[in-house]
Enzyme design. Structure first.
Site, PDB file in Angstrom:
ATOM      1  CG  HIS A   1      -0.545  -0.558   2.449  1.00  0.00           C
ATOM      2  ND1 HIS A   1       0.592  -0.150   3.086  1.00  0.00           N
ATOM      3  CD2 HIS A   1      -1.088  -1.531   3.235  1.00  0.00           C
ATOM      4  CE1 HIS A   1       0.741  -0.843   4.211  1.00  0.00           C
ATOM      5  NE2 HIS A   1      -0.271  -1.687   4.306  1.00  0.00           N
TER       6      HIS A   1
ATOM      7  CG  ASP B   1      -4.722  -3.107   3.386  1.00  0.00           C
ATOM      8  OD1 ASP B   1      -4.841  -4.155   4.052  1.00  0.00           O
ATOM      9  OD2 ASP B   1      -4.241  -2.061   3.854  1.00  0.00           O
TER      10      ASP B   1
HETATM   11  O1  DOR Z   1      -5.796  -0.333   7.578  1.00  0.00           O
HETATM   12  C1  DOR Z   1      -5.210  -1.386   7.753  1.00  0.00           C
HETATM   13  N1  DOR Z   1      -5.851  -2.465   8.232  1.00  0.00           N
HETATM   14  N2  DOR Z   1      -3.925  -1.446   7.468  1.00  0.00           N
HETATM   15  C2  DOR Z   1      -3.184  -2.510   7.803  1.00  0.00           C
HETATM   16  O2  DOR Z   1      -2.003  -2.508   7.553  1.00  0.00           O
HETATM   17  C3  DOR Z   1      -3.791  -3.670   8.492  1.00  0.00           C
HETATM   18  C4  DOR Z   1      -5.233  -3.734   8.247  1.00  0.00           C
HETATM   19  C5  DOR Z   1      -5.978  -4.668   9.160  1.00  0.00           C
HETATM   20  O3  DOR Z   1      -5.492  -5.768   9.453  1.00  0.00           O
HETATM   21  O4  DOR Z   1      -7.084  -4.315   9.575  1.00  0.00           O
HETATM   22 ZN    ZN Z   2      -0.505  -2.848   5.878  1.00  0.00          ZN
END
Ligand code: DOR
Ligand code: ZN
Length: 440
Positions: free
Chosen positions: A233, A306
């Site tokens: 990201h 993501d």
């Molecule tokens: O926004 C995020 N959520 N960034 C991350 O790196 C991990 C992810 C999560 O596991 O919820």
């Molecule tokens: Zn991440």
């Protein structure tokens, strides 16, 4: 398995052809292919009516929350969401409970995905034990099984000496190391991009340098110790500049951008709605534009969602207390279509490249991201650029509903997804038109 014919379909949005699928592969493709003349069993014919055909999408970065948080997503519900989003392979991150840092845990993820059969679910192995950032996990053993990518995603491998060892191990085992680039000392109490919006709203700021300093360090490590590094990201203009420099030096680095960083900015935070909290945070327009340009010129290789499901108890709370992350699987292709194809910036070949071919290449998947051609595996997605739909979180296949696009209309939707010749998702209006039974 019976034969499937896809009639009047446009591979990569180009000329219309007829396509025959048999035994999990594309058996024949041609302008004048006549399904009536096919010998043997019956052919189920789907009239695509000019819709676009792409290779099945590959997502290098999702969170399916199993084991541990099956209340928010499971391998089954995540696979359903993936299939509805047009994906035939996804890589699910190691930040589960327990953390995927041993071979038997990784094997269980892979096997559940295969048993469910809607999408190939590849386990990502943790770089460090329990994501603690101190001791390396069983990288060698895990790489002998189904793990081809390692990441502590959700957290950064901050300790430079640990990262150096990880780079050396990853090189020795020829696996991909994916870094969530965030200097944790610089993001303590940070919930939003450090800038005018966060200052005005009184939110703790997450500076660009917290990401860029790690990207700079890690590409230099990769220059000096080798191996294959992937930046998760990428979210800032400066990260793009560093990647451009690194690639010009011939350093083995690849990178992804998420649909939300390509589309949204921190202005969304005006509402204080926790649904917009994500790590790294939504940035400013100049970052969004830099990411788009980088994807267009290949500086950023792929789009990855993501996909981060969270329950309402963790999202419908004060912004500072909301967990970071947003859903992505079911809205990713419509967003990329809007930003790049509908805008005229790029064509469907580009979408195939950044959402299927390049991720498959980076992860060395032999049966994904393949050309739409005879003899190739029938991992395919049928895209309808003219079937507008409105996002409703409650109606998504994902178990969670934390989409930042509630009420948003997208022009493009997914009509059908196929994994090795088996239909894994079909929109209601893409019913099989006819079944032809050969009399020969
Ligand atoms: O926004 C995020 N959520 N960034 C991350 O790196 C991990 C992810 C999560 O596991 O919820
Ligand atoms: Zn991440």
């Amino acid at each position: 398995m019976g034969k499937i014919g896809i009639a009047n379909v446009r591979p990569y949005g180009e000329d219309e052809v007829q396509l025959l699928i048999d035994d999990g592969v594309i058996a024949a493709i041609g302008k004048d292919l006549n399904f009536d003349e096919i010998e043997g069993e019956s052919v189920e014919v789907i009239d695509a009516g000019g819709k676009v055909l792409l290779p099945g999408l590959v997502d290098m970065h999702v969170h399916l929350r199993e084991p541990g948080r099956e209340d928010t997503e499971t391998i089954a519900t995540g696979s359903e969401a993936a299939a509805k989003g047009g994906f035939t392979a996804v890589f699910t991150m190691a930040n589960t409970s327990p953390v995927i840092d041993q071979p038997f845990l990784a094997d269980a993820v892979w096997e559940k995905g295969q048993a469910y059969g809607k999408c190939d679910v590849y386990p990502v192995g943790a770089i460090t034990q329990n994501l603690e950032g101190t001791q390396l996990s069983e990288i060698g053993l895990m790489s002998q099984g189904h793990v081809r990518m390692f990441s502590d995603d959700g957290k950064c491998v901050n300790d430079p000496q640990v990262m150096r060892r990880a780079v050396e191990y990853a090189k020795a085992y020829d696996v991909l190391l994916a870094q969530h680039a965030e200097d944790h000392r610089m993001t303590e109490d940070a919930v939003a991009h450090e800038g005018e919006t966060a200052a005005r709203l009184g939110l703790g700021g997450w500076p660009r340098v917290a990401e860029e300093s790690v990207v700079a360090r890690d590409v230099i490590m990769t220059r000096d110790y080798g191996g294959r590094l992937h930046i998760c990201h990428a979210s800032t203009e400066g990260t793009v500049e560093l990647l451009r420099w690194a690639k010009a030096q011939g350093i083995g680095v690849s990178a992804e951008a998420t649909p939300h960083h390509l589309l949204l900015t921190d202005e969304k935070l005006e509402s204080y709605d926790g649904v917009y909290r994500v790590n790294p945070p939504l940035r400013e327009q100049r970052d969004t534009i830099a990411l788009r340009d980088a994807l267009l010129d290949g500086t950023i290789d792929v789009v990855a969602t993501d996909h981060a499901p969270h329950g309402s108890e963790d999202k419908c709370v004060e912004f500072e207390h909301a967990k970071p992350g947003m859903l992505g699987l079911e809205t990713s292709l419509p967003i990329i279509a809007q930003v790049f194809v509908e805008s005229g910036l790029a064509d469907w070949r580009f979408v195939a490249k950044v959402m299927s071919e390049r991720p498959a290449e980076i992860l060395r998947l032999k049966d994904q991201g393949r050309p739409i051609a005879e003899g190739e595996p029938a991992n395919l997605v049928l895209v309808d650029p003219g079937a507008a739909w409105t996002v409703e979180g409650a109606k998504l296949r994902s178990k969670a509903s934390n989409t930042p696009y509630e009420g948003t209309e997208f022009a493009t939707s997914i009509a059908l997804t196929m994994l090795r010749g088996t239909v894994t998702y079909r929109a209601e209006d893409t019913a099989a038109e006819t079944t032809i039974t050969s009399t020969k």
